[in-house]
Design a protein around this motif. Sequence first.
Motif, PDB file in Angstrom:
ATOM      1  N   ASP A 199    -100.690 -31.470 -22.318  1.00  0.00           N
ATOM      2  CA  ASP A 199     -99.795 -32.624 -22.442  1.00  0.00           C
ATOM      3  C   ASP A 199     -98.629 -32.324 -23.375  1.00  0.00           C
ATOM      4  O   ASP A 199     -97.525 -32.819 -23.165  1.00  0.00           O
ATOM      5  CB  ASP A 199    -100.554 -33.873 -22.888  1.00  0.00           C
TER       6      ASP A 199
ATOM      7  N   ALA B  65     -96.205 -30.568 -21.288  1.00  0.00           N
ATOM      8  CA  ALA B  65     -95.538 -31.501 -20.380  1.00  0.00           C
ATOM      9  C   ALA B  65     -94.460 -32.276 -21.123  1.00  0.00           C
ATOM     10  O   ALA B  65     -93.331 -32.414 -20.637  1.00  0.00           O
ATOM     11  CB  ALA B  65     -96.568 -32.462 -19.774  1.00  0.00           C
ATOM     12  N   ASN B  66     -94.802 -32.765 -22.311  1.00  0.00           N
ATOM     13  CA  ASN B  66     -93.836 -33.549 -23.066  1.00  0.00           C
ATOM     14  C   ASN B  66     -92.688 -32.691 -23.614  1.00  0.00           C
ATOM     15  O   ASN B  66     -91.597 -33.203 -23.882  1.00  0.00           O
ATOM     16  CB  ASN B  66     -94.527 -34.322 -24.182  1.00  0.00           C
TER      17      ASN B  66
ATOM     18  N   PHE C 188     -92.856 -29.225 -16.143  1.00  0.00           N
ATOM     19  CA  PHE C 188     -93.459 -30.025 -15.073  1.00  0.00           C
ATOM     20  C   PHE C 188     -93.939 -29.118 -13.961  1.00  0.00           C
ATOM     21  O   PHE C 188     -93.260 -28.172 -13.581  1.00  0.00           O
ATOM     22  CB  PHE C 188     -92.427 -31.008 -14.502  1.00  0.00           C
TER      23      PHE C 188
ATOM     24  N   SER D 244    -103.134 -46.051  -9.809  1.00  0.00           N
ATOM     25  CA  SER D 244    -101.978 -46.111  -8.925  1.00  0.00           C
ATOM     26  C   SER D 244    -100.860 -45.213  -9.443  1.00  0.00           C
ATOM     27  O   SER D 244    -100.811 -44.880 -10.628  1.00  0.00           O
ATOM     28  CB  SER D 244    -101.476 -47.552  -8.796  1.00  0.00           C
TER      29      SER D 244
ATOM     30  N   GLN E 293     -98.933 -46.810 -12.195  1.00  0.00           N
ATOM     31  CA  GLN E 293     -99.683 -46.766 -13.452  1.00  0.00           C
ATOM     32  C   GLN E 293     -99.562 -45.402 -14.129  1.00  0.00           C
ATOM     33  O   GLN E 293     -99.303 -45.300 -15.327  1.00  0.00           O
ATOM     34  CB  GLN E 293    -101.160 -46.985 -13.107  1.00  0.00           C
ATOM     35  N   LEU E 294     -99.760 -44.361 -13.322  1.00  0.00           N
ATOM     36  CA  LEU E 294     -99.679 -42.998 -13.855  1.00  0.00           C
ATOM     37  C   LEU E 294     -98.299 -42.733 -14.440  1.00  0.00           C
ATOM     38  O   LEU E 294     -98.168 -42.219 -15.551  1.00  0.00           O
ATOM     39  CB  LEU E 294     -99.992 -41.979 -12.752  1.00  0.00           C
TER      40      LEU E 294
ATOM     41  N   ALA F 149     -97.577 -44.581 -17.704  1.00  0.00           N
ATOM     42  CA  ALA F 149     -98.264 -43.929 -18.822  1.00  0.00           C
ATOM     43  C   ALA F 149     -97.553 -42.628 -19.193  1.00  0.00           C
ATOM     44  O   ALA F 149     -97.352 -42.322 -20.368  1.00  0.00           O
ATOM     45  CB  ALA F 149     -99.719 -43.678 -18.451  1.00  0.00           C
ATOM     46  N   ALA F 150     -97.144 -41.866 -18.170  1.00  0.00           N
ATOM     47  CA  ALA F 150     -96.514 -40.564 -18.416  1.00  0.00           C
ATOM     48  C   ALA F 150     -95.130 -40.732 -19.055  1.00  0.00           C
ATOM     49  O   ALA F 150     -94.791 -40.036 -20.027  1.00  0.00           O
ATOM     50  CB  ALA F 150     -96.400 -39.789 -17.107  1.00  0.00           C
TER      51      ALA F 150
ATOM     52  N   ALA G 267     -95.567 -41.833 -22.595  1.00  0.00           N
ATOM     53  CA  ALA G 267     -96.061 -40.737 -23.434  1.00  0.00           C
ATOM     54  C   ALA G 267     -94.885 -39.857 -23.859  1.00  0.00           C
ATOM     55  O   ALA G 267     -94.759 -39.450 -25.017  1.00  0.00           O
ATOM     56  CB  ALA G 267     -97.110 -39.925 -22.678  1.00  0.00           C
TER      57      ALA G 267
ATOM     58  N   GLN H  29     -92.400 -37.696  -8.610  1.00  0.00           N
ATOM     59  CA  GLN H  29     -92.790 -37.694 -10.024  1.00  0.00           C
ATOM     60  C   GLN H  29     -91.831 -36.837 -10.852  1.00  0.00           C
ATOM     61  O   GLN H  29     -91.468 -37.183 -11.972  1.00  0.00           O
ATOM     62  CB  GLN H  29     -94.221 -37.170 -10.192  1.00  0.00           C
TER      63      GLN H  29
ATOM     64  N   LEU I 192     -89.763 -38.263 -14.001  1.00  0.00           N
ATOM     65  CA  LEU I 192     -90.020 -37.769 -15.361  1.00  0.00           C
ATOM     66  C   LEU I 192     -88.872 -36.909 -15.904  1.00  0.00           C
ATOM     67  O   LEU I 192     -88.801 -36.644 -17.092  1.00  0.00           O
ATOM     68  CB  LEU I 192     -91.344 -36.991 -15.402  1.00  0.00           C
TER      69      LEU I 192
END
Lengths: 500, 206, 247
Positions: free
Chosen positions: C76, C79-80, C84, C97, C100-101, C104-105, C108, C161, C165
């Motif tokens: 993580d 990722a942050n 990716f 869902s 939702q993911l 949260a991502a 974060a 995604q 992101l």
Amino acid sequence: MQEKKCFFLTFFNKSGIFIGMNKKNADILKILKGGYKEGFSIDISAVQAPKGLSEEIVRFISAQKNEPNWLLDFRLKAFRQWQKMPEPHWLKGEYAPIDYQDIYYYSAPDRKEKPKSLDEIDPKIRETYDKLGIPLKEQEVLSGVAVDAVFDSVSVATTYSKALKEKGILFCPISEAVREYPDLVKEYLGSVVPYTDNFFACLNSAVFSDGSFVYIPKGVKCPMELSSYFRINAKNTGQFERTLIIAEEDSVLSYLEGCTAPQRDENQLHAAIVEIIVKDRADVKYSTVQNWYPGDENGKGGIYNFVTKRGLVLNDAHLSWTQVETGSAITWKYPSCILKGDNAKGEFYSVAMTNHYQQADTGTKMIHLGKNTTSTIVSKGISAGKSSNTYRGLVRMSGTAQNARNISRCDSLLIGGNCGAHTIPVMKNENKTAIIEHEATTSKISEEQLFYAQQRGLNKEEAVSLIVNGFCREVMKRLPLEFAIEAQKLIGIQLEGSVG
Amino acid sequence: MTISKLPFLFNRQEKVLIHHPDEHEWQFIVQERGELEAFFLPINQNLKVSVILNGAGAKSDIKCAYLSNENNDLKLDIQVLHKVKNTTSNQQIKGLATGESSVLLTAGIEIPKNTNGCEGYQNHRGILLSDKAKISATPQLEIWSEDVVCSHGSAVGPLPDDELFYLETRGLKKSQAEKLLLSSFFNDIVPGEFRTHIKEWMEQNV
Amino acid sequence: MSAFLEIKDLHAKVGDKEILKGVNLTIESGKVMAIMGPNGCGKSTLSAVITGNPTYQVTGGSILFKGKDLLKMTPDERANAGVFLAFQRPTELPGVSMAQLLKAALNAKRTFLKEKPLDAVQFMKHLKVRATALGITDEMLKRSVNVGFSGGEKKRLETFQMAVLEPDFCILDEMDSGLDVDALKVVGGAISVMREEKRSFMIITHHDDLLRYVAPDKVAIMRDGKILQVGDKELVAKVEEKGYDNF
């Protein structure tokens, strides 16, 4: 500074539309980081019966409540029966023996009369509610929620009964119902859960303190979700709530029950009964989020929760149980449906989460008696820490249950190598036209799932919480939305520290 | 293999077929990398099977076909204990009950603490053929270890409507369709040498 | 100044099997690097090791991403930091869902960057613009992540995604396998739109399908756990013509 907390309280306006929560969610999380901080106690000079249980105590309780003779007789019969019964020990778990003579069976806020309005309520009790985030005054102004709050063993406030009354709906403490609607109580009390049913139900029948009474007349759709808020407070006071719900023909009701409890070192016994009568074509949904003090990280303290919940479902009627169980040191609970009428439908949706030294033994019973009866069971168990989590269920198709159908699905998730997950479904089929189907799985969160969520930037704890909530979604989505949001948070909080 | 005293020790791949009218209790201990494949055919008789997977890599595959009729009371108990890690078990149980008989089945998988890498599967299918027959099934999973994959499925009821309907659309009478489905019901678990027993039982009872 | 991504003598294994046997590779900022190689050459492993998949053990070498040692970071954290991965076989998350993911991502990442989390309206707006562009329906956002989607839909959702992101370094692992021409165009288009100075791409593939829609700045040929040759995009045509045996 006072901290206001409200986990499960929902606010609706009078037309039943949700208007908001009285607590910022972020604050709840912040407050709860690092452990269970719900616990606090308040000094109220309670009127208490001495410790222990005897015929005199049963008479004292009944006298304190000015009960009619028939109810005293009911209690005494139950007490005499209880003395003959052994405490059951078949649940998958271990706990120190309960000394039934070391428990207070009655305590009440020091008041001679029941308050007639919120203003009359003991300021100290009001303060407790403020700490809990249920300022009743504010509630009355802000919302249309009708709350029957149990404080210790006496209901101190009931709001909005009046508004409900206009529709003919009765929603009040059961002690009040005994006085105001004795015929209804007399007819139905013990009709679904007889006092002889089991040890804890028998105990409850002898000493039940208070609880909720709901009556929905024929053809009436309850305009709001009815919500009851239970709390355990005074030291060593066993709580013995008794809830009786009667849904007449063609009526509709959604009922919410949510609990938090103050932190205590002693184990506290709780043995409630919920009885529901669902008459022809009526539809009742009963949702619970249970978050009683589960004990500390070392398994010290926590509530013992031995509950009997059962509904009688008549022709074409529908009863749905939804529960999210995250609290209590011990949970022993099997909300059940007796599908007596033809085409009756029963449902059980459950999430049970255990951590630390919690022990949960929960599930359901679906007793199919009528023709074409159907039942659905969905159970999601999550075990973490050193806890033990058991699904125990019974599906019985009697000889009269022509073409009855059951589908059950039980999934268990293990987090960490020191917990247990057990599945014990019993399927009894006595009718060749009836079908019982059961499926169960037990597994852990896969490395792939964790990695995928982490690759999207979530830390391990967030990733586990997200995946666990996904695992529970089928059940969570049955809850009213804001109840579901709180329940989801609770799962996250409960998981804290369990992810290695 | 020959049947001698209990328990049987397995340390290699072995297959046992059991239909002993006089013997009801069986205990197997499967050692490292041993593979047990056992088939039981209790006809109106009780059965108690206990399997202990006692060495890494041990596998057991238990198959059981039960038949009960008249007013017989059958008690079937099949338990598998994964005593060490990386063990695999499978249970497939199928049966028929008719007359006024009743069947009580308990089937369990137990995985104790610190036994990672275990897989346990269990499947049961029971069919009621008469109005008064009863089948009661309790499949149990008792899991104390995290790194496991376990599942069980159990279904008790009549022959599936859709299968019967399919055959009826092909011109079979309902009774013929039932017979055909029943005759093939056990095929996936019963070894060839035992099919005659089942056939005989069906001729007398279905 | 340190390079955007610098991999030196990277060794990795799964179980007892060594898969990466000394990978050396540098990717510059704002560039698209194609990694081409036959099946089993270790190119997917390379993406897994860069992102920190715990299935693989790194036994030697280093990966520096904008000067930071990726190997010391959790998945993580990587990722942050902006790495990716569009998965070749995206993992199913039942009950979670896509909305939702991603919420949260995104939050974060914003927390990591010490920014305020997006409110519901901002979040939906951010999502919707990109969903529309990539042909992602509301229904797809509500369904469980990667459960019950076709291969092509999954790849589009991976691309989506990535678009949401907005990472600095995008690794696309075999995005073109199982994609039809229309889907390839969508994925290629998204990459083209996202190409900019501070963002680099690593496109892992074994043939030229996706590379017809995205012109790489450089191409690396990988075989048997090593990078054999790095050249310009003419290498793609050479591979298509002669296969990998000539490297």
